[in-house]
Write a protein that holds these residues in place. Structure first.
Motif, short mmCIF file in Angstrom:
data_model
loop_
_atom_site.label_atom_id
_atom_site.label_comp_id
_atom_site.label_asym_id
_atom_site.label_seq_id
_atom_site.Cartn_x
_atom_site.Cartn_y
_atom_site.Cartn_z
N HIS A 1 -4.41 6.73 4.39
CA HIS A 1 -4.46 7.69 3.18
C HIS A 1 -3.26 7.34 2.50
CE1 HIS A 1 -3.17 11.34 1.22
NE2 HIS A 1 -4.48 11.49 1.47
N PHE A 2 -2.09 6.90 3.00
CA PHE A 2 -0.96 6.48 1.81
C PHE A 2 -1.38 5.33 1.15
CE2 PHE A 2 2.52 3.96 0.79
CZ PHE A 2 3.46 4.94 0.44
N PRO B 1 -2.42 15.22 -1.85
CA PRO B 1 -1.03 15.12 -1.00
C PRO B 1 -1.36 14.89 0.40
CG PRO B 1 -1.45 17.35 -1.81
CD PRO B 1 -2.50 16.49 -2.53
N THR B 2 -0.20 14.43 1.29
CA THR B 2 -0.24 14.44 2.43
C THR B 2 0.44 15.80 3.13
OG1 THR B 2 -0.80 12.14 2.73
CG2 THR B 2 0.09 13.24 4.43
N LEU B 3 0.02 16.55 3.92
CA LEU B 3 0.73 17.65 4.07
C LEU B 3 1.45 17.38 5.63
CD1 LEU B 3 -2.02 20.36 3.36
CD2 LEU B 3 0.10 19.51 1.99
N CYS B 4 1.02 16.32 6.24
CA CYS B 4 1.58 16.22 7.66
C CYS B 4 1.56 15.09 8.09
CB CYS B 4 0.98 17.19 8.76
SG CYS B 4 1.80 17.35 10.22
N GLU C 1 -6.81 -7.50 -0.11
CA GLU C 1 -8.25 -7.24 -0.19
C GLU C 1 -8.47 -5.63 -0.10
OE1 GLU C 1 -10.80 -9.11 -1.01
OE2 GLU C 1 -9.60 -10.78 -1.17
N ASP C 2 -7.74 -4.93 0.70
CA ASP C 2 -7.66 -3.78 0.96
C ASP C 2 -7.21 -3.03 -0.53
OD1 ASP C 2 -8.76 -3.54 3.39
OD2 ASP C 2 -6.71 -3.20 4.18
N PHE C 3 -6.11 -3.70 -1.19
CA PHE C 3 -5.96 -3.04 -2.25
C PHE C 3 -6.79 -3.40 -3.59
CE2 PHE C 3 -3.51 -3.14 -6.75
CZ PHE C 3 -3.05 -2.14 -6.41
N ARG C 4 -7.31 -4.63 -3.73
CA ARG C 4 -8.31 -4.95 -4.75
C ARG C 4 -9.61 -4.08 -4.56
NH1 ARG C 4 -9.51 -9.39 -7.49
NH2 ARG C 4 -7.77 -10.65 -6.87
N ARG C 5 -9.85 -3.78 -3.40
CA ARG C 5 -11.18 -2.86 -3.11
C ARG C 5 -10.79 -1.38 -3.78
NH1 ARG C 5 -11.68 0.52 0.60
NH2 ARG C 5 -10.30 -0.43 1.90
N LEU C 6 -9.72 -0.86 -3.28
CA LEU C 6 -9.31 0.40 -3.76
C LEU C 6 -9.02 0.39 -5.29
CD1 LEU C 6 -6.72 1.31 -1.04
CD2 LEU C 6 -8.89 2.65 -1.44
N TRP C 7 -8.41 -0.66 -5.87
CA TRP C 7 -8.12 -0.76 -7.27
C TRP C 7 -9.58 -0.89 -8.23
CZ3 TRP C 7 -3.69 -0.31 -10.13
CH2 TRP C 7 -3.69 -0.80 -11.49
#
Length: 283
Positions: free
Chosen positions: A174-175, A223-226, A208-214
């Motif tokens: 998630h981050f 936001p992450t709450l926990c 590759e993970d960043f490229r896919r997300l980009w």
């Protein structure tokens, strides 16, 4: 105005909207996901030719009225609407040369007044630029790191797998997703900043993970709450995660607190005593 990024963003937002969402019949001969170009243009009250030129990176700079129509037609969130304006060269406020790194003294004082909470200040590109003692004990002694290695986005995608990547946190996927989405908006806000450009280029080339997300062009930042840190000395530490925006500096204060009376609160109290000592190292 970044015509290519604007074109890709418009197309990605158009393709995610189903006809039913805007009251249009789906039809049986629809070849494209989401809306057709003429449908998006109609909803935005502009001509199909003009909209097509925008998606082909050939259009002139849209006026603020056209941008408002596009945002409405494509059902953009507030974050996406601001991103659209930056891509079109019409930012909502005065443009800055690059993400500010200087932390206001009152914010530094605030960190010191939170002895039972681990707190950091993050720059727009994910660099830890200030922290208190408990944050150093929970995560890492940032003062011992070169500036480059304090960037948590770089660490999440390019950090060596043997170093725990991101302090063993439970929400690393998630981050990473949220970081890529946030970095897209930052690249649009600071299109001429060399550090932003270099970071994006490095991540695209190395992950590759960043490229896919980009390439998804998503800019929603949830936001992450926990989250849970796996600490080498005290074990798992589950904390609530609250974020305070410093709008005038484009920075964020991230505060980690444990539920009162929980084992994690006891772990944080122990870390406040241990500090950054490496008691697991002998000799």
């Amino acid at each position: 105005m970044d015509r290519r990024e604007l074109a890709d963003f418009l197309r990605s937002r158009r393709e995610r909207i189903t006809p039913a969402e805007v009251g249009l019949p789906a039809g049986t001969r629809r070849r494209t996901p989401g809306l057709r170009r003429e449908e998006a243009a109609q909803l935005a009250f502009i001509s199909t030719e003009y909209y097509t030129r925008l998606e082909q990176a050939r259009g002139p700079r849209p006026s603020r009225e056209v941008l408002a129509g596009l945002a409405r037609a494509l059902r953009l969130t507030d974050v996406e609407r601001a991103h659209l304006h930056h891509l079109a060269g019409a930012p909502p406020g005065p443009a800055a040369a690059g993400p500010p790194r200087e932390v206001r003294q009152s914010i530094l004082d605030l960190l010191d007044r939170l002895p039972q909470a681990a707190a950091t200040v993050m720059s727009a590109i994910g660099e830890v630029i200030a922290w208190n003692d408990l944050a150093a004990a929970l995560m890492e002694d940032f003062s011992a790191l070169p500036r480059r290695d304090r960037n948590l986005v770089r660490r999440a995608f390019l950090g060596p797998p043997t170093d725990g990547r991101l302090y063993g946190v439970s929400d690393v996927e998630h981050f990473g997703r949220a970081s890529a989405q946030r970095l897209r908006t930052v690249a649009a806000r600071y299109p001429d900043d060399p550090e932003v450009r270099e970071l994006v280029a490095e991540l695209l080339a190395g992950s590759e993970d960043f490229r896919r997300l980009w390439e998804s062009h998503d800019v929603l930042d949830e936001p992450t709450l926990c989250k849970t840190f796996q600490h080498p000395l005290v074990g798992p530490v589950t904390v609530n995660c609250d974020v305070l925006d410093i709008a005038d500096r484009d920075q964020r204060v991230v505060i980690y607190t444990a539920t009162p009376g929980s084992p994690s609160e006891q772990a944080l109290r122990l870390l406040s005593v241990i500090g950054t000592q490496r008691m697991d190292v002998t000799g």
